[in-house]
Design a protein around this motif. Structure first.
Motif, PDB file in Angstrom:
ATOM      1  N   ARG A 698       0.823  -1.123  -0.006  1.00 14.68           N
ATOM      2  CA  ARG A 698       0.137  -0.054   0.166  1.00 14.68           C
ATOM      3  C   ARG A 698       0.763   1.108  -0.025  1.00 14.68           C
ATOM      4  N   ASP A 699       1.791   1.403   0.825  1.00 16.74           N
ATOM      5  CA  ASP A 699       2.812   2.456   0.944  1.00 16.74           C
ATOM      6  C   ASP A 699       3.447   2.886  -0.231  1.00 16.74           C
ATOM      7  N   LEU A 700       3.845   1.583  -0.936  1.00 13.95           N
ATOM      8  CA  LEU A 700       4.622   1.861  -2.095  1.00 13.95           C
ATOM      9  C   LEU A 700       3.693   2.386  -3.399  1.00 13.95           C
ATOM     10  N   ILE A 701       2.651   1.940  -3.629  1.00 10.79           N
ATOM     11  CA  ILE A 701       1.589   2.355  -4.554  1.00 10.79           C
ATOM     12  C   ILE A 701       1.420   3.728  -4.230  1.00 10.79           C
ATOM     13  N   LYS A 702       1.121   4.257  -2.911  1.00  7.89           N
ATOM     14  CA  LYS A 702       1.026   5.302  -2.622  1.00  7.89           C
ATOM     15  C   LYS A 702       2.057   6.520  -2.831  1.00  7.89           C
ATOM     16  N   ASP A 703       3.183   6.244  -2.553  1.00  9.74           N
ATOM     17  CA  ASP A 703       4.172   6.843  -2.882  1.00  9.74           C
ATOM     18  C   ASP A 703       4.746   6.922  -4.192  1.00  9.74           C
ATOM     19  N   LEU A 704       4.244   6.075  -5.333  1.00 19.47           N
ATOM     20  CA  LEU A 704       4.503   6.134  -6.509  1.00 19.47           C
ATOM     21  C   LEU A 704       3.359   6.766  -7.267  1.00 19.47           C
ATOM     22  N   GLU A 705       2.171   7.172  -6.448  1.00 20.66           N
ATOM     23  CA  GLU A 705       1.283   7.827  -7.077  1.00 20.66           C
ATOM     24  C   GLU A 705       0.372   7.101  -8.191  1.00 20.66           C
ATOM     25  N   LEU A 706       0.326   5.805  -8.090  1.00 24.49           N
ATOM     26  CA  LEU A 706      -0.305   4.949  -9.122  1.00 24.49           C
ATOM     27  C   LEU A 706      -1.722   5.237  -9.252  1.00 24.49           C
ATOM     28  N   ASP A 707      -2.174   5.791 -10.432  1.00 25.28           N
ATOM     29  CA  ASP A 707      -3.531   5.731 -10.414  1.00 25.28           C
ATOM     30  C   ASP A 707      -4.318   4.552 -10.868  1.00 25.28           C
ATOM     31  N   VAL A 708      -3.399   3.728 -11.485  1.00 25.61           N
ATOM     32  CA  VAL A 708      -3.840   2.411 -12.045  1.00 25.61           C
ATOM     33  C   VAL A 708      -2.856   1.286 -11.792  1.00 25.61           C
ATOM     34  N   VAL A 709      -3.025   0.154 -11.134  1.00 28.48           N
ATOM     35  CA  VAL A 709      -2.054  -0.882 -11.082  1.00 28.48           C
ATOM     36  C   VAL A 709      -2.575  -2.251 -11.250  1.00 28.48           C
ATOM     37  N   GLY A 710      -1.972  -3.107 -12.022  1.00 34.49           N
ATOM     38  CA  GLY A 710      -2.135  -4.309 -12.034  1.00 34.49           C
ATOM     39  C   GLY A 710      -1.478  -5.239 -11.121  1.00 34.49           C
ATOM     40  N   LEU A 711      -1.990  -6.030 -10.164  1.00 35.14           N
ATOM     41  CA  LEU A 711      -1.200  -6.897  -9.498  1.00 35.14           C
ATOM     42  C   LEU A 711      -1.436  -8.331 -10.056  1.00 35.14           C
ATOM     43  N   LEU A 712      -0.362  -9.274  -9.975  1.00 39.33           N
ATOM     44  CA  LEU A 712      -0.243 -10.382 -10.397  1.00 39.33           C
ATOM     45  C   LEU A 712       0.128 -11.311  -9.268  1.00 39.33           C
ATOM     46  N   GLU A 713      -0.345 -12.687  -9.359  1.00 39.59           N
ATOM     47  CA  GLU A 713      -0.337 -13.731  -8.313  1.00 39.59           C
ATOM     48  C   GLU A 713      -0.799 -13.147  -7.064  1.00 39.59           C
ATOM     49  N   SER A 714      -2.175 -12.798  -7.197  1.00 48.39           N
ATOM     50  CA  SER A 714      -2.889 -11.963  -6.475  1.00 48.39           C
ATOM     51  C   SER A 714      -4.165 -12.750  -5.804  1.00 48.39           C
ATOM     52  N   ASP A 715      -4.488 -13.975  -6.284  1.00 46.65           N
ATOM     53  CA  ASP A 715      -5.670 -14.747  -5.781  1.00 46.65           C
ATOM     54  C   ASP A 715      -5.153 -15.573  -4.609  1.00 46.65           C
ATOM     55  N   THR A 716      -5.570 -14.961  -3.520  1.00 44.32           N
ATOM     56  CA  THR A 716      -5.216 -15.783  -2.225  1.00 44.32           C
ATOM     57  C   THR A 716      -6.269 -16.150  -1.364  1.00 44.32           C
ATOM     58  N   GLN A 717      -7.391 -16.456  -2.218  1.00 46.04           N
ATOM     59  CA  GLN A 717      -8.722 -16.944  -1.493  1.00 46.04           C
ATOM     60  C   GLN A 717      -8.795 -18.765  -1.465  1.00 46.04           C
ATOM     61  N   ARG A 718      -7.692 -19.211  -1.085  1.00 49.65           N
ATOM     62  CA  ARG A 718      -7.693 -20.779  -1.031  1.00 49.65           C
ATOM     63  C   ARG A 718      -7.077 -21.118   0.554  1.00 49.65           C
ATOM     64  N   ILE A 719      -7.434 -22.244   0.854  1.00 51.52           N
ATOM     65  CA  ILE A 719      -6.821 -22.829   2.190  1.00 51.52           C
ATOM     66  C   ILE A 719      -5.197 -22.339   2.409  1.00 51.52           C
ATOM     67  N   ILE A 720      -4.357 -22.837   1.060  1.00 51.48           N
ATOM     68  CA  ILE A 720      -3.078 -22.452   1.506  1.00 51.48           C
ATOM     69  C   ILE A 720      -2.651 -21.171   1.690  1.00 51.48           C
ATOM     70  N   MET A 721      -3.371 -20.251   0.898  1.00 51.41           N
ATOM     71  CA  MET A 721      -2.944 -18.755   1.163  1.00 51.41           C
ATOM     72  C   MET A 721      -4.009 -18.090   2.219  1.00 51.41           C
ATOM     73  N   GLY A 722      -4.481 -18.768   3.203  1.00 51.59           N
ATOM     74  CA  GLY A 722      -5.186 -18.024   4.094  1.00 51.59           C
ATOM     75  C   GLY A 722      -6.603 -17.506   3.878  1.00 51.59           C
ATOM     76  N   ASN A 723      -7.438 -17.811   2.694  1.00 54.15           N
ATOM     77  CA  ASN A 723      -8.439 -17.476   2.479  1.00 54.15           C
ATOM     78  C   ASN A 723      -8.462 -15.915   2.658  1.00 54.15           C
TER      79      ASN A 723
END
Length: 943
Positions: A698-723
């Motif tokens: 969050r802090d880096l995205i804010k410091d970079l003043e990103l209006d649009v950002v794509g995040l990859l390897e971001s699906d953590t809705q599984r048991i192994i990723m803690g839902n």
């Protein structure tokens, strides 16, 4: 002492005056300080670290009583006068409330005394004197208020108005903590003007509610008279005697033990907290395990830590089950110390093993609890325990709802990532020490002769129940994201609709006790709900998901009762948790098929895993033999559980309201019509040292003043990723719209889009992947300063899958070429610049251009664009957050579709770029928080 009975009392007064004196003195202390402060130092006491009058207009308690003379002295003198009545109130309450063979009178007396001392701590050590000790005493005081309020309320006459009033006062006190914390965060973190004044209102409300709770003692003491009588002829020695003015008919009621109907409210609360600790530890185990194959890109060996769930087999050792049942407090306390306290272990491998040891003990304790309670004559005992087990699950989901899908006491959390680990550790250990179990009763001959439940069906069903809860119910947004389709929104969203999931779970466990004989009908509905959840999206799929969630909670008491009837304690629970482990691994295999042995057999087959888990539970349900329970006891238990259910429901609704976004996001540089876009592969939100990384992301995205950002390897809705859902905190705290991308039932590693601009439409793509992992893509249309701009977020397949990547490049080129609007591609391409598939992405067919063709140091991340003016490009180091840098580009949005068709590649110096179009200078040199310009050591600008 004999003549004391005939001597005339030197002094006689009604005990009510003690309670009245306590109330008057304590109120006078706070109100006098507030009045003097307003009179002498109004502008100073409303001033805080961020704002003063008129942005802030009401002082906090600390500022009023501790910061200025003379109000500080006035307060401390008056509060000192309260100490005498306070100690008398505690001792007289003990006498009035004494119950033989009850723990509550001594609990109230001890916690009351310690609580009084902690009150003196935060009163006489102000935040100005020592902020840390002031806070420690204050938090200790609030924590001790829980057992004090419980004990006094429990000891109040059953069914009386005063008991009801005390209960309402206590509920109001603890409910007020929710807005208090929320407003403090608004003030401290978000620096919202006026938030501290509203926080002060809540803080003062807590003071008055706390005083009000003790003021009810005025009613308790109305029939009590205190007499001081001489015991010597010269009347220089005195003794104090107590007598009530009530009639003899009423006297026995003062000390009579009230009729008990089932477990006490206090013990139910302890069981709920124990269950919360269990679910917090359990849901963290696979999350910690995931860190290791994530870095090894395959099987690491640490996956065997999940076998600690099979620890109930140790209960087969003679004497072990009796030892655990006799001392459940010790087992639970040690389990909590290891499982929750593991956050103190810095090394990732050691932290995993410590947590695994804790959850191993917790599983042993849970198994023994179920068996012990299931073998009581009171069949309601085990079902009540099952209800508290589900309430603990709901409480853990509510904690995640409040903390943006991270459990605040997970071992991946610490003080730097928003963790409440120490609080959880203290509460968990204290709760464990108050655990109480009846002595295990051996099965009677009648029980032995009755038909035994099927070992296989029971083990499979119970194991599947634990799996299903951990897979779908440990987070309020999991089922919602199974139904997510993108923009425009056509179904539920995590906030506020996560509260509906939590309330549905509450309803499920309530009716699981209240209407327990309808379990077959509810099972039909639950199976149908699972089918609808899998087959449909949007609101229809969510309704099916709610029927499924209701069913899981409803049949939990049934499952607990059924498995408790097996005599082979260690074997049945060991095999049950073996099925839990197998289903959990299958749940992983559906998406991780490219990295695990036999993976293709379960590739994208969530239907098999979901269907098999449902069928296993159905097998247990139809093997179940129902037993009648005592109606009066059931009513009593339901009435007590209703307190928890109402509280959890109110908490869910409040969190949903508090987290709802009402402000529309705004871009950083609207005057320049600038859009700063970035791409980042975030490695599932676990940093290099196995800590949650959302705060730093969050802090880096804010410091970079990103209006649009794509995040990859971001699906953590599984048991192994803690839902978890990594996008929620970032989107809310940076005020951005968010598209989670293809949901967890789409079997990808995830692609997400966050935007300061409204997302008008988004389409989720699963690109051709005949061999390797699925390649997700989001094609979204944004409203950028009134111009329609397309953004594509895309993650290509692995280097080993050459044909997959070729087919994916053709599909993405088609997507990009299909739009005539301005467009940006934020991507992970796995190709060398100017070679191979690069020339498919950057081609006449796609119409796209590379943001900087001269950057030959790329392999994964690329930014492409068309029909916009490119003005800047930078690469920012990742620090220790992930293994991939952030790439960012700056573009000027065209007006009415007019753009420069020459796509000039001319570079210019930074001094020739307007200040508001430059990248932040904080990233030069050593940068900030390990983030700096790298590769070029500076950004590149173009005209």
């Amino acid at each position: 002492m004999a003549n004391s009975s005939t001597a005339q009392p030197l002094l006689s007064f009604n005990a009510q005056f003690i309670a009245i004196a306590h109330t008057v003195c304590s109120l006078a202390a706070f109100l006098a300080a507030l009045g003097v402060g307003y009179w002498l130092h109004f502008y100073k006491i409303v001033q805080n670290e961020h704002y003063g009058y008129p942005d802030e207009w009401f002082p906090s308690v600390s500022a009023t009583i501790g910061d200025r003379y003379p109000e500080r002295s006035v307060f401390q003198i008056l509060i000192a006068l309260t100490s005498g009545p306070r100690f008398l109130l505690l001792f007289i309450s003990y006498i009035v409330f004494y119950r033989q063979n009850s723990i509550f009178p001594i609990l109230g007396l001890v916690t009351g005394l310690i609580r009084t001392v902690t009150c003196g701590g935060w009163v006489y050590i102000t935040s100005t004197d020592d902020h840390d000790f002031h806070d420690i005493f204050m938090i200790s005081y609030i924590v001790l208020t829980i057992p004090w309020d419980m004990a006094v309320t429990k000891l109040s006459p059953t069914g009386s108005k005063i008991r009801r009033y005390r209960k309402y006062t206590a509920f109001a006190f603890f409910f007020m903590l929710v807005p208090l914390i929320y407003l403090f965060i608004q003030h401290k973190v978000h620096k919202v003007p006026g938030a501290y004044s509203y926080y002060a209102y809540c803080e003062w409300s807590l003071i008055f509610l706390d005083i009000g709770f003790d003021a009810w003692s005025i009613c308790d003491f109305k029939d009590l008279t205190i007499e001081i009588v001489s015991t010597s002829k010269d009347a220089t020695m005195f003794s104090t005697s107590f007598k009530t003015s009530t009639t003899s008919a009423k006297e026995p009621k003062l000390h009579a033990k009230p009729t008990q109907q089932g477990a006490s409210l206090f013990q139910l609360t302890v069981d709920v907290i124990n269950a919360f600790i269990f679910w917090s530890m359990y849901s963290s185990l696979f999350l910690l395990i995931w860190y290791f194959p994530l870095w090894h890109m395959g099987i690491s060996g640490y996956e065997t830590a999940c076998l600690t769930l099979l620890s109930p087999i140790l209960l087969s050792i003679p004497g072990t089950s009796k030892l655990v049942a006799t001392y459940p407090q010790i087992v639970k306390a040690v389990s909590c110390l290891l499982g929750v306290g593991s956050y103190l272990v810095a090394d990732p491998a050691s932290r995993l093993l410590t947590t695994a040891a804790g959850i191993g003990l917790a599983t042993i304790s849970l198994s023994c609890d179920i068996w012990t309670l299931g073998n009581q004559k009171d069949t309601l005992a085990i079902k009540t325990y099952a209800a508290t087990f589900v309430l603990g699950l709901i409480l853990s989901a509510i904690a995640k709802f409040a903390f943006w899908t991270n459990n605040p006491i997970w071992p991946i959390m610490n003080k730097d990532t928003g963790g409440w680990n120490l609080t959880g550790l203290i509460v968990g250990v204290v709760s464990a020490l108050f655990t109480k179990l009846p002595n295990a009763a051996p099965l009677s001959e009648k029980d032995i002769k009755t038909k035994k439940p099927s070992f296989v069906l029971t083990a499979m069903g119970f194991g599947s129940l634990i799996y299903s809860m951990s897979a779908m119910l440990t987070d309020s947004s999991t089922i919602i994201l199974w139904n997510w389709e993108g923009y425009p929104i056509r179904g539920p969203i995590p906030v506020p609709h996560g509260a509906i999931t939590l309330i549905t779970m509450c309803a499920g466990i309530f009716f699981g006790l209240y209407k327990n004989n309808s379990y077959k009908k509810v099972t039909y509905a639950g199976v149908l709900g699972a089918i609808v959840l899998y087959a449909f999206n949007g609101w229809l799929g969510y309704i099916g998901g709610m029927a499924y969630a209701f069913w899981l909670c409803y049949i939990t008491p049934l499952c607990f009762h059924h498995i408790s009837k097996h005599t082979s304690l260690g074997a049945i629970f060991c095999v049950s948790f073996l099925f839990t482990v197998i289903l959990s691994l299958m749940h992983v295999w559906v998406v991780a098929y490219a990295f695990v042995p036999g993976g293709p057999l379960l590739r994208e087959r969530s239907d098999i895993v979901l269907g098999l888990s449902v069928l296993m539970i159905v097998g247990l349900v139809y093997d179940y033999q129902p037993l009648e329970v005592n109606g009066k006891q059931l009513h009593s238990v339901l009435r007590k559980l209703a307190n928890h259910l109402v509280l959890l429901t109110l908490l869910s609704c409040w969190i949903a309201f508090a987290r709802s976004q009402f402000e529309k996001p705004k871009p950083y540089h609207p005057k320049s019509r600038l859009m700063t876009a970035g791409i980042w592969t975030i490695h599932f939100g676990l940093d290099n040292d196995m800590w949650a990384s959302e705060h730093r992301m969050r802090d880096l995205i804010k410091d970079l003043e990103l209006d649009v950002v794509g995040l990859l390897e971001s699906d953590t809705q599984r048991i192994i990723m803690g839902n978890r859902d990594l996008t929620q905190r970032i989107a809310e705290e940076l005020e951005m719209y968010v598209d989670f991308g293809p949901g967890p039932n789409k079997h990808t590693w995830g692609a997400a889009l966050l935007s300061k601009f409204p997302i008008l439409n988004s389409t989720h793509h699963l690109l051709p992947s005949p061999v390797g992992e699925l390649a997700p893509a989001i094609h979204a249309t944004l409203d950028c300063y009134g111009e329609l701009v397309d953004v594509v977020v895309f993650h290509s397949g692995q280097e080993e899958d050459v044909e997959d990547r070729r087919l994916q490049s053709l599909a993405v080129a088609d997507i990009m070429g299909s739009s005539e609007r301005p467009m940006v591609l934020l991507s992970y391409l796995v190709t060398d610049p100017l070679k191979g598939n690069y020339n498919t992405y950057v081609s006449e067919k796609s119409g796209m251009y590379d943001i900087d063709p001269t950057d030959d140091d790329r392999w994964c991340e690329y930014i492409l664009y068309k029909k916009m003016k490119r003005t800047g490009y930078a690469r920012i180091s990742r620090g220790t957050i992930t293994d991939t840098e952030v790439q960012a580009g700056k573009f000027v949005i065209p007006v009415n579709g007019h753009y420069d068709e020459t796509y000039s590649q001319k570079r210019i110096d930074e001094k020739d770029v307007p200040p508001d179009m430059r990248f932040p200078s904080i990233f030069y040199g050593d940068g900030v928080r390990e983030h700096r310009f790298h590769v070029f050591d500076e950004p590149r600008y173009f005209t």
